[in-house]
Design an enzyme around this catalytic site. Structure first.
Site, PDB file in Angstrom:
ATOM      1  N   ARG A 195      -4.147   9.177  -4.370  1.00 33.29           N
ATOM      2  CA  ARG A 195      -4.941   8.289  -5.232  1.00 33.29           C
ATOM      3  C   ARG A 195      -5.428   9.098  -6.433  1.00 33.29           C
ATOM      4  O   ARG A 195      -5.808  10.265  -6.294  1.00 33.29           O
ATOM      5  CB  ARG A 195      -6.128   7.762  -4.430  1.00 33.29           C
ATOM      6  CG  ARG A 195      -6.948   6.679  -5.095  1.00 33.29           C
ATOM      7  CD  ARG A 195      -6.356   5.302  -4.873  1.00 33.29           C
ATOM      8  NE  ARG A 195      -7.171   4.275  -5.527  1.00 33.29           N
ATOM      9  CZ  ARG A 195      -8.170   3.643  -4.928  1.00 33.29           C
ATOM     10  NH1 ARG A 195      -8.476   3.916  -3.681  1.00 33.29           N
ATOM     11  NH2 ARG A 195      -8.860   2.723  -5.576  1.00 33.29           N
ATOM     12  N   LYS A 251       0.853  -1.189   0.000  1.00 35.40           N
ATOM     13  CA  LYS A 251       0.000   0.000   0.000  1.00 35.40           C
ATOM     14  C   LYS A 251       0.884   1.233   0.000  1.00 35.40           C
ATOM     15  O   LYS A 251       1.634   1.476   0.944  1.00 35.40           O
ATOM     16  CB  LYS A 251      -0.903   0.002   1.234  1.00 35.40           C
ATOM     17  CG  LYS A 251      -1.911   1.109   1.189  1.00 35.40           C
ATOM     18  CD  LYS A 251      -2.881   1.058   2.337  1.00 35.40           C
ATOM     19  CE  LYS A 251      -3.942   2.143   2.178  1.00 35.40           C
ATOM     20  NZ  LYS A 251      -3.406   3.451   1.800  1.00 35.40           N
TER      21      LYS A 251
END
Lengths: 558, 315
Positions: A251, A246
């Site tokens: 994003r 991650k």
């Protein structure tokens, strides 16, 4: 608009989800024209200012206008329209806890009570939006307050702030559109995913044209989200999982169409201008595609700390020097659309194959593929987690084999494995009332660490305590109050909280000279006294160790 | 000697404006109150409020002379059954203490008489311009409509109300509309004392956990959790002045808000002040600072926020 406000009140007065949807559907059925249906849906989604015609084509995406109207404008107009002084209005707003509701209640004895159509509401928003000067906006708002019905004013203002507080989510509006038009909720949701414009979907549903809605590029879709896996917990058994690291960046969703590219953020904003090198790299993706991924500051084959990326984003103007000193990449996670069709309903494995092909074809060192492996055994998770941390990443992302891409959902198909970077015991020095549901309790806490016999503020946290704990904390804090500064209640440093956080930065905002990233309250340490809380020296140690986690830094002062 | 107004600590002589527990504590030498208030106080479970005190019931408009030469007179107040204002006349000055009060007609109890005075002591529980309440007719209509709507869809309407006053007003309204009603605990226990004041409560029954469907329920706010935990399809209405703002949903746990109070809304408070003609006003309870400031700035009245437990110096 009057009828819409009444419908909102009915929605608010039902606790059950089904009853809320039914109340809204009943209202939608009363709307005769397509234009009013469009306006009502946009309004309910808190996007009244998206009412201007949005121009969108391959080469140009014109953003829908946003109406940023601070409380100062509303307060000034309310003072002028009602004659009440600022102090009285301040106390009223504090007790009510919502700007729109306060306006409606205060203006009730003073308005002419004229009707406001949806068309009129839209005109008013656009006029307000077109005004640049605050004094002109105040004058217009004053006139609005004097003219229309109190309940209508309440929701008119709530829509500007995009905060209805009537327990309505976009999915429920979708369901109400479905119920009002006699379509299935799944069909409406699928069409909305393709188009990203529920108002247009509602009109299509009414005319039985849902099937003709095609996916549109350059129109951001909701992101699929990952559910946090509790510290040390194992993912559900009996299914297979893929594992990725991650990354800790921004994003993003990249829309690519034969060389034309737009990059959208989680907030649905077009952020292409901030990443010119990615726009040109993604332009090499052949055909058309929507890629889900993460923008990372990147050097020598690994991610730089989020702080580095922030430094680049903080600059008003992106210089070439900055592009060189803080290079970025697009780390591909998934693919939502490929060559004319949506891929949401294809399996994770099928989408992964398409993503790999698209990234390989782009053949750019700025468009990467997030490495993925099949998880053979959940027992691997701790070791993989440590490896991810060694790589400077945040943790792990688990994706369920065979799962579909579900936009906007934080379901169980994606899980994130993340631990708090560290925890600190801190002492509360000030507290503030929240908003809405928390308007009557002290739910926002400013906290400090100890430096000798002084307490230096280091952050603020809102979440983590239960409602019952917040009520109890409110009582305790009111008893140890030592002063008030506007909305902020200053208290004796006595109550200790344990807070978790994801990172630590230098910051002039707090007296301690540091700020915590994503602080959240883990527990109320009633067993500890203020003297027992952590010290500024401990904070300095944590800061030093956080620097060591991100090697290959550029510059000295991250 | 002096007379205290709604003192919550023991004093030689105390006027009790009404029987709510924040206005009536025991241990006084003498207690002066309306006959109905005295009746309610006798029924209070928590303590023997009247024990050891000399009780002096005061009828409305029947002046009583105090040894100091002051004359006191009870005046009707709309709040709960038995609530009274107190007029104190001494040395040519008229002082009026409202106790808890509203100006609109109540569902149960007397209507307020506006009493001219020089010095007014008034409450300000809802002393902000955002507070405005339904009339008793509108409130009754909303109560009945919500009950019928719930019953017709098969859910159980539950009304939250305080044990003395609001609770009986809701029961009274539902009974008059012919809606089967179950009443819980203290609200039920205080119904006979209201019947003695001449109100008819027909056809209600005590709360029965095993037999809830088909009936409206009137319970105290503390009982909500028990009902919700029962798993029955309850829908909850909150009848209160606090229900004038939406955050009452989070506070009370109710979905239906019916803003009806036994206190005055903001405009009613102003009307009482204006009607009294008072040149000096002391404000007790609630938004005292704000309301007193508004009176100073907008009415040019010598107004101040005062502490509760007012002592009238009449000698």
């Amino acid at each position: 608009m009057d009828a819409l406000a009444e419908a909102c009140e009915r929605v608010a007065s039902h606790a059950g989800r089904l009853a809320k949807v039914a109340a809204l559907a009943e209202y939608f059925r009363t709307l005769e024209s397509d234009e009013d249906l469009r306006r009502a849906v946009q309004f309910l989604l808190g996007r009244p200012a998206a009412m201007a015609p949005a121009v969108s084509n391959l080469f140009e995406t014109v953003e829908a206008p946003k109406l940023a109207l601070g409380y100062a404008v509303i307060r000034d107009a309310l003072r002028a329209a009602s004659g009440w002084d600022d102090e009285t209005l301040r106390v009223c707003h504090r007790e009510v806890g919502d700007g729109g509701e306060t306006v409606g209640l205060i203006m009730a004895p003073f308005t002419a009570g004229e009707p406001m159509s949806l068309e009129r509401a839209e005109q008013l928003y656009l006029q307000l939006h077109a005004m640049r000067r605050a004094d002109a906006r105040v004058r217009m708002m004053t006139e609005i307050f004097r003219t229309y019905r109190p309940l209508t004013l309440k929701y008119f203002i709530k829509a500007i702030g995009n905060s209805f507080r009537i327990g309505l989510q976009e999915k429920m509006v979708e369901e109400a559109v479905a119920a009002a038009t006699g379509k299935s909720a799944a069909a409406v949701r699928a069409a909305n995913n393709r188009l990203g414009d529920l108002a247009a979907v509602a009109i299509a549903a009414r005319h039985d044209q849902l099937d003709s809605i095609e996916a549109r590029l350059f129109h951001p879709m909701d992101f699929m989200l990952a559910k946090p896996l509790e510290d040390g917990a194992a993912p559900p058994e009996g299914v297979e999982w893929y594992v990725e690291e991650k990354y800790d960046g921004v994003r993003a969703q990249a829309h690519c169409d034969h060389g034309a590219v737009a990059i959208f953020s989680r907030g649905m904003e077009d952020v292409s201008k901030s990443y010119p090198e990615l726009v040109s790299a993604l332009g090499r993706v052949p055909g058309s595609a929507i890629l889900d991924g993460e923008i990372l500051a990147w050097r020598d084959g690994r991610a730089l700390s989020f702080t580095m990326l922030q430094q680049r984003l903080a600059r008003k103007k992106l210089t070439e020097a900055m592009q060189v000193s803080i290079p970025v990449v697009f780390m591909g996670y998934d693919v939502l659309y490929r060559d004319g069709g949506l891929t949401l309903d294809q399996t994770l494995e099928e989408r992964r194959a398409m993503l790999e092909a698209a990234v390989n074809d782009a053949a750019s060192d700025r468009v990467l593929l997030s490495p993925q492996a099949k998880l053979a055994d959940v027992a691997e998770i701790p070791a993989r987690y440590e490896a991810a941390r060694e790589n400077g990443n945040e943790g792990l992302l688990l994706k369920r084999a065979g799962s579909l891409y579900e936009p906007g959902k934080r379901g169980g198909a994606w899980l994130k494995v993340k631990r708090a970077f560290a925890t600190l015991d801190v002492v509360i020095t000030a507290a503030e009332q929240g908003h809405g549901k928390r308007a009557t309790v002290l739910s926002d806490y400013t906290f400090a660490v100890r430096s000798g016999d002084q307490y230096l503020n280091i952050g603020k946290a809102y979440s983590g305590l239960t409602d019952a704990e917040i009520r109890e904390m409110t009582k305790v804090l009111r008893d140890i109050a030592i002063g008030r500064y506007s909305r902020v209640l200053l208290v004796k440093p006595q109550q200790v909280l344990e807070v978790g956080f994801d990172g630590i930065q230098k910051s002039p905002r707090h007296k301690s000279g540091y700020a915590l990233r994503f602080p959240r309250i883990l527990r109320w340490r009633t067993d500890k006294r203020a003297e027992d809380c952590d010290t500024i020296e401990r904070v300095q140690e944590l800061y030093q160790s956080s620097l060591n986690l991100t090697p290959n830094r550029v510059g000295d002062d991250a | 000697m002096g007379l205290w107004l709604d003192s919550i600590v023991p004093v030689a002589a105390n006027w009790i404006s009404h029987a709510h527990s924040d206005h009536s504590r025991g241990g006084h030498g003498r207690i002066l109150a309306s006959p109905e208030t005295i009746r309610f106080l006798r029924l209070r479970e928590d303590e023997q409020i009247l024990a050891g005190s000399v009780i002096e019931p005061m009828e409305c408009d029947a002046p009583v002379s105090l040894p100091s030469g002051a004359v006191i007179t009870a005046k009707p107040a709309a709040h709960i059954t038995g609530a009274r204002q107190l007029l104190v006349e001494f040395g040519g000055e008229r002082l009026l203490y409202t106790g808890d009060i509203k100006l609109q007609k109540p569902l149960l109890g007397a209507e307020t008489e506006i009493v001219p005075c020089d010095h007014l002591i008034i409450e300000s529980t809802f002393g902000l311009p955002v507070y405005r309440f339904l009339t008793c007719e509108q409130a009754a209509e909303r109560i009945v409509r919500f009950a019928r709507e719930c019953l017709s869809e098969g859910s159980i309407p539950v009304f939250l109300g305080y044990p003395l006053g609001r609770g009986q007003e809701i029961v009274y309204t539902l009974c008059r509309a012919g809606i089967p009603t179950a009443v819980h605990g203290a609200i039920a226990r205080l119904i006979p004392a209201h019947e003695e004041s001449g109100y008819q409560f027909c056809g209600w029954e005590p709360y029965d956990a095993a037999n809830m469907p088909g009936k409206a329920h009137v319970v105290t706010p503390g009982f909500r959790n028990t009902l919700e935990a029962s798993g029955k399809p309850v829908r909850i209405a909150y009848v209160s002045g606090w229900a004038a703002v939406d955050n009452a949903r989070a506070r009370s746990g109710a979905e239906e808000l019916i803003p009806y109070s036994d206190h005055a809304g903001f405009q009613e408070l102003l009307d009482i002040v204006d009607g009294s003609g008072a040149r000096r006003v002391d404000v007790v309870h609630g938004y005292t600072e704000t309301f007193a400031r508004i009176l100073r700035e907008r009415r040019n009245i010598d107004a101040r926020a005062a502490m509760v437990g007012v002592h009238v110096e009449d000698d």
